[in-house]
Scaffold this motif. Structure first.
Motif, PDB file in Angstrom:
ATOM      1  N   MET A 757     -26.478  12.453   9.898  1.00 25.16           N
ATOM      2  CA  MET A 757     -25.065  11.665   9.878  1.00 25.16           C
ATOM      3  C   MET A 757     -25.104  10.854  11.275  1.00 25.16           C
ATOM      4  N   VAL A 758     -25.877  11.221  12.317  1.00 23.47           N
ATOM      5  CA  VAL A 758     -25.950  10.296  13.541  1.00 23.47           C
ATOM      6  C   VAL A 758     -26.659   9.092  13.207  1.00 23.47           C
ATOM      7  N   VAL A 759     -27.669   8.990  12.605  1.00 20.96           N
ATOM      8  CA  VAL A 759     -28.402   7.934  12.054  1.00 20.96           C
ATOM      9  C   VAL A 759     -27.360   6.988  11.267  1.00 20.96           C
ATOM     10  N   LYS A 760     -26.718   7.753  10.479  1.00 25.20           N
ATOM     11  CA  LYS A 760     -25.714   6.742   9.225  1.00 25.20           C
ATOM     12  C   LYS A 760     -24.749   6.247  10.433  1.00 25.20           C
ATOM     13  N   ASN A 761     -24.208   7.002  11.156  1.00 20.64           N
ATOM     14  CA  ASN A 761     -22.994   6.455  12.030  1.00 20.64           C
ATOM     15  C   ASN A 761     -23.547   5.350  12.948  1.00 20.64           C
ATOM     16  N   ASP A 762     -24.868   5.492  13.665  1.00 14.85           N
ATOM     17  CA  ASP A 762     -25.413   4.387  14.572  1.00 14.85           C
ATOM     18  C   ASP A 762     -25.651   3.298  13.596  1.00 14.85           C
ATOM     19  N   ARG A 763     -26.109   3.334  12.574  1.00 17.36           N
ATOM     20  CA  ARG A 763     -26.295   2.136  11.712  1.00 17.36           C
ATOM     21  C   ARG A 763     -24.781   1.209  11.408  1.00 17.36           C
ATOM     22  N   LEU A 764     -23.959   1.902  11.388  1.00 16.83           N
ATOM     23  CA  LEU A 764     -22.576   1.512  10.918  1.00 16.83           C
ATOM     24  C   LEU A 764     -22.281   0.767  12.357  1.00 16.83           C
ATOM     25  N   LYS A 765     -22.287   1.417  13.349  1.00 12.29           N
ATOM     26  CA  LYS A 765     -21.906   0.945  14.765  1.00 12.29           C
ATOM     27  C   LYS A 765     -22.614  -0.424  14.986  1.00 12.29           C
ATOM     28  N   ASP A 766     -23.985  -0.403  14.474  1.00 11.81           N
ATOM     29  CA  ASP A 766     -24.869  -1.620  14.980  1.00 11.81           C
ATOM     30  C   ASP A 766     -24.439  -2.635  14.002  1.00 11.81           C
ATOM     31  N   LYS A 767     -23.971  -2.483  12.935  1.00  9.45           N
ATOM     32  CA  LYS A 767     -23.830  -3.486  11.873  1.00  9.45           C
ATOM     33  C   LYS A 767     -22.553  -4.108  12.535  1.00  9.45           C
ATOM     34  N   LEU A 768     -21.540  -3.581  12.761  1.00  7.27           N
ATOM     35  CA  LEU A 768     -20.062  -3.868  13.069  1.00  7.27           C
ATOM     36  C   LEU A 768     -20.541  -4.777  14.651  1.00  7.27           C
ATOM     37  N   SER A 769     -21.193  -4.278  15.430  1.00  6.74           N
ATOM     38  CA  SER A 769     -21.517  -5.055  16.539  1.00  6.74           C
ATOM     39  C   SER A 769     -22.151  -6.169  16.357  1.00  6.74           C
ATOM     40  N   ARG A 770     -23.272  -6.469  15.210  1.00  4.92           N
ATOM     41  CA  ARG A 770     -23.789  -7.425  14.946  1.00  4.92           C
ATOM     42  C   ARG A 770     -22.708  -8.556  14.241  1.00  4.92           C
ATOM     43  N   LEU A 771     -21.842  -8.057  13.401  1.00  7.64           N
ATOM     44  CA  LEU A 771     -20.996  -8.774  12.705  1.00  7.64           C
ATOM     45  C   LEU A 771     -19.991  -9.593  14.095  1.00  7.64           C
ATOM     46  N   LYS A 772     -19.589  -8.783  15.019  1.00  6.04           N
ATOM     47  CA  LYS A 772     -18.919  -9.122  16.162  1.00  6.04           C
ATOM     48  C   LYS A 772     -19.597 -10.458  16.818  1.00  6.04           C
ATOM     49  N   GLU A 773     -20.857  -9.956  17.245  1.00 12.19           N
ATOM     50  CA  GLU A 773     -21.688 -11.206  17.739  1.00 12.19           C
ATOM     51  C   GLU A 773     -21.653 -12.402  17.143  1.00 12.19           C
ATOM     52  N   GLU A 774     -21.545 -12.362  15.554  1.00  9.76           N
ATOM     53  CA  GLU A 774     -22.009 -13.678  14.941  1.00  9.76           C
ATOM     54  C   GLU A 774     -20.440 -14.297  15.009  1.00  9.76           C
ATOM     55  N   LEU A 775     -19.432 -13.620  14.992  1.00  7.40           N
ATOM     56  CA  LEU A 775     -17.910 -13.980  15.304  1.00  7.40           C
ATOM     57  C   LEU A 775     -17.896 -14.790  16.463  1.00  7.40           C
ATOM     58  N   GLN A 776     -18.356 -14.053  17.548  1.00  7.19           N
ATOM     59  CA  GLN A 776     -18.365 -14.765  18.856  1.00  7.19           C
ATOM     60  C   GLN A 776     -19.125 -15.995  18.808  1.00  7.19           C
ATOM     61  N   ALA A 777     -20.242 -15.961  18.367  1.00  8.90           N
ATOM     62  CA  ALA A 777     -21.186 -17.219  18.265  1.00  8.90           C
ATOM     63  C   ALA A 777     -20.330 -18.391  17.715  1.00  8.90           C
ATOM     64  N   MET A 778     -19.693 -17.875  16.455  1.00  3.53           N
ATOM     65  CA  MET A 778     -18.898 -18.954  15.505  1.00  3.53           C
ATOM     66  C   MET A 778     -17.945 -19.619  16.637  1.00  3.53           C
ATOM     67  N   LYS A 779     -17.082 -18.675  17.051  1.00  5.38           N
ATOM     68  CA  LYS A 779     -16.135 -19.412  18.133  1.00  5.38           C
ATOM     69  C   LYS A 779     -16.422 -20.219  19.162  1.00  5.38           C
ATOM     70  N   TYR A 780     -17.553 -19.810  19.790  1.00  6.59           N
ATOM     71  CA  TYR A 780     -18.180 -20.564  20.933  1.00  6.59           C
ATOM     72  C   TYR A 780     -18.503 -21.850  20.295  1.00  6.59           C
ATOM     73  N   SER A 781     -19.165 -21.912  18.848  1.00  2.00           N
ATOM     74  CA  SER A 781     -19.738 -23.123  18.609  1.00  2.00           C
ATOM     75  C   SER A 781     -18.584 -24.095  18.058  1.00  2.00           C
TER      76      SER A 781
END
Length: 786
Positions: A757-781
């Protein structure tokens, strides 16, 4: 002599003039370690005639590399020419960007790391080198086959190599944990997962080995008190001759020692142990999936796709490349299937040849002059057959590998990953039949198709087939397995380590002489340049290249050989473990040394393997699952068919003293005599099978009847009702055993999730952080556009 090629100086000077400002800025960068490091080295024989075809093809290939902006440094040493290849930064910038936009590989750690790891550089350059074609359409592999280039290899990194030697690749680290993360950063995920799998397999062998030893000790505890052993050792029964011409009738008590050994490996404890090992195989696979998931998640390769990476590398190498399309040909598939079938027929034919050898060897040994050899002819024949089987395996392993490669060429697979999968399936299938055909014969056919006195089955009408011992056939299977496992593991490890070590030892003198030639430069300047990022002098480069060149050669399938060896051992440990409870113990002892042996060989004695990214051990997982299924089937059949467990059970509850209500009598009293049938010498057919001299006992009496192991009527030799009852119970037991074990396997597979379960939760958090990064990059652009 050695010198730097003047043509290279001119080319580099032109390149500096052409690039101008970019090169000047690049020279001012503080960290140039990755530019200074050479990614690959090509070696070829020195050619004096510049019109020679080999020389022209060498120059053509080098020119194509330079057109791709590869830096190529040429150094000549005696009669060898070394080309050091270094890839430019822009190649890895493209690789990183394509990782980011890919579907499966964008989670990779290579996308974000500050400096491209040297293992990644090697992997990218390896692909480019092997997908660079000269005007004749030949690539590096084809040029090597035509001796245009003698060798190609990537370089060991001395500092990291030293760290691995201290932590891992030494005999004094035998009982320490493996630095899997360090192995992964140096050799890539593929090698790291092999050692991760081998480490977990070795740890989980501990409970299996302990239980196997307990089963063995349980049998040993009743060694002298077993009524079955006592009955054999005190019997006055006269047995029929075991061979033609020279074998005489013998007393059943002569095999007292054999009966004791049989009891060690054919008792009630082996049934429970076989069930445990079948479930153990499933638990091991489920725990491996969890263990693997933890590490591939940490290494950021959980969703990695080899086929997609090949597309990325293809675009990096050539932006105008075209994908190699998937193809399927029914004609090619049919041809491969026919050839595989013919190969399996050949392997099974060799097994039959081994059977004939055992039969003939038993006859010849029984006719020998040594009394000990005559008395133990059958046992010695079994051991000789096992030794010959081992040497047959060594020869057939090479034949199997060559045939499997040819079959993969006929298939024309789409990618290297597909080729590796196809080769693995074929090679393991060939090896399985090579290794286990003889064991299958011993387990399920030996002593069951040999006939009876007066109607023996003979080879070419001459030699009688072998018989089972009155104490059972399981001891023959035990001897076969013990000899093969001990020989295979011991001799393989000895040759696997000593041969590369001797080769490496005798090649060291060249580099040691070169080190002395380097003198002051090597001791001071070249050490300082490693800290400052300057390019080493030519002598230091050559010394480093020669040291790697003198190591033993490796190829894409070097790791495959290690995996195959361990998977075959896993097969021995699980499939026929009912006949050999000590197999897990032998495997455990072997693997403790195997890990360090492979590590020392890989780090110190062999050239560096090309690091490969992956998130699994590939098709080997499917192979392990298939072995787990075969283990259930084979162990059920061994206990139900080969062992005497069922006949003893039937006798205990249906024919023995306890079944008839006799008091103060052991329930198994009279069992041995119950399993024997009688042949009357007055029968003409029986008399034809034996010479008069064979029917005389040691005390000089002529016998009128003798006994043999079977359930037959005394007068017409038809099978008794007891035989059919035992047969019915055997099949019922096999069906029950397999269903019960399969249910336990399904429960174990369900109970242990593939990913923590730790791996599954870590992967969910990582995917969420990457989505937020892409959103921040879009706003900056958007803000910069405004």
């Amino acid at each position: 002599m050695y010198f730097k090629d003047p043509e290279q100086d001119d080319i580099e000077l032109q390149k500096r003039n052409r690039d101008g400002f970019d090169n000047t800025m690049e020279a001012l960068l503080p960290t140039l370690h990755q530019q200074r490091t050479y990614d690959y080295v090509l070696v070829t024989d020195k050619v004096e005639d510049q019109e020679d075809q080999k020389f022209l093809k060498q120059m053509a290939f080098i020119d194509h590399l330079r057109k791709k902006n590869m830096k190529v440094t040429k150094i000549v040493h005696v009669d060898k020419v070394f080309y050091g290849v270094r890839a430019p930064k822009e190649i890895f910038d493209k690789y990183r960007y394509l990782l980011k936009v890919s579907d499966a590989c964008n989670w990779s750690g290579d996308r974000k790391c500050g400096r491209i790891p040297h293992s990644t550089r090697i992997r990218v350059v390896h692909y480019i080198l092997h997908h660079t074609y000269i005007n004749t359409g030949e690539n590096l592999r084809e040029l090597q086959e035509k001796d245009v280039f003698e060798a190609t290899f990537c370089l060991h990194e001395r500092n990291k190599q030293k760290v691995l030697k201290q932590k891992w690749a030494r005999w004094s680290a035998l009982c320490t944990t493996q630095p899997v993360d360090d192995v992964r950063s140096y050799f890539g995920e593929k090698v790291a997962l092999y050692y991760l799998w081998l480490g977990l397999y070795t740890i989980l062998l501990v409970p299996a080995a302990i239980l196997g030893v307990i089963v063995f000790l349980y049998a040993l505890a009743f060694f002298n008190t077993s009524p079955l052993i006592k009955e054999v050792c005190e019997s006055d029964t006269v047995m029929c001759p075991r061979c033609d011409k020279w074998c005489q009738v013998w007393q059943l008590r002569d095999t007292c020692t054999y009966a004791k050994v049989s009891h060690l490996f054919d008792n009630e404890g082996t049934v429970a142990f076989a069930m445990f090992m079948a479930v153990w195989a499933t638990i091991f696979l489920e725990l491996w999936k969890r263990h693997k998931a933890t590490f591939v998640s940490k290494w950021k390769v959980f969703d990695w796709c080899e086929e997609e990476e090949e597309l990325i590398l293809g675009v990096v190498n050539d932006p105008n490349c075209h994908p190699k399309e998937f193809r399927h040909s029914y004609l090619r598939s049919t041809l491969v299937l026919v050839l595989v079938t013919l190969m399996l027929v050949l392997i099974i034919g060799l097994t039959q040849a081994l059977v004939v050898f055992r039969v003939v060897a038993a006859v010849l040994l029984s006719e020998g002059t040594w009394e000990f050899v005559r008395d133990h002819a059958n046992t010695l024949a079994v051991m000789l057959g096992a030794v010959l089987h081992y040497f047959t395996m060594q020869v057939m392993t090479r034949v199997n590998k060559a045939v499997a490669f040819k079959l993969c060429e006929i298939e024309k697979t789409q990618s290297f990953a597909a080729t590796e999968r196809s080769f693995t399936v074929k090679m393991f299938t060939f090896q399985f039949f090579t290794l286990f055909s003889s064991l299958i014969y011993v387990a399920f056919f030996l002593g069951r198709i040999n006939g009876r006195p007066g109607s023996y089955v003979r080879i070419s009408g001459k030699w009688r087939l072998e018989e089972c011992h009155p104490s059972g056939c399981l001891t023959d299977l035990f001897i076969q397995m013990a000899v093969i496992m001990l020989l295979k593991q011991t001799l393989n490890n000895i040759f696997e380590f000593t041969v590369p070590w001797f080769k490496s030892y005798f090649r060291r003198t060249t580099t040691e002489k070169l080190e002395r030639k380097c003198g002051h430069c090597y001791k001071n300047a070249c050490r300082e340049e490693e800290k400052r990022g300057h390019d080493p002098c030519d002598i230091c480069k050559l010394r480093d290249w020669l040291r790697n060149y003198d190591l033993n050669e490796v190829n894409s399938f070097s790791l495959f050989n290690e995996f195959l060896e361990m998977i075959v051992q896993f097969s021995f440990t699980t499939i026929f473990v009912a006949a050999f409870p000590l197999a897990p113990l032998l495997a455990l002892i072997n693997n403790i040394f195997e890990i360090r042996l492979d590590a020392i060989k890989m780090v110190s004695l062999e050239r560096r393997l090309v690091p490969k990214k992956t998130n699994d051990i590939g098709i080997w997982t499917k192979v392990l699952e298939a072995i787990g299924v075969l283990a259930v089937i084979a162990n059920g059949l061994v206990i139900g068919v080969s062992s005497d467990f069922i006949p003893r059970l039937v006798y205990h509850y249906h024919y023995g003293p306890c079944a008839s209500g006799e008091a103060d009598v052991h329930c198994m009293k009279g069992y041995i005599n119950d399993t024997l049938s009688t042949a009357h010498i007055t029968d003409l057919n029986v008399r034809k099978d034996f010479l008069p001299s064979q029917l005389i006992t040691e005390s000089g009496f002529n016998v009128t009847q003798c006994s043999y192991k079977d359930y037959r009527n005394e007068f017409d030799y038809s099978l008794t009702s007891q035989f059919w009852l035992i047969m019915a119970v055997r099949f019922a037991f096999v069906i029950l055993f397999e269903h019960v074990v399969v249910i336990f396997k399904f429960i174990a597979a369900w109970f242990v999730p593939d990913s923590p379960m730790v791996v599954k939760n870590d992967r969910l958090k990582d995917k969420l952080s990457r989505l937020k990064e892409e959103l921040q990059a879009m706003k900056y652009s958007q803000s910069t556009d405004v």
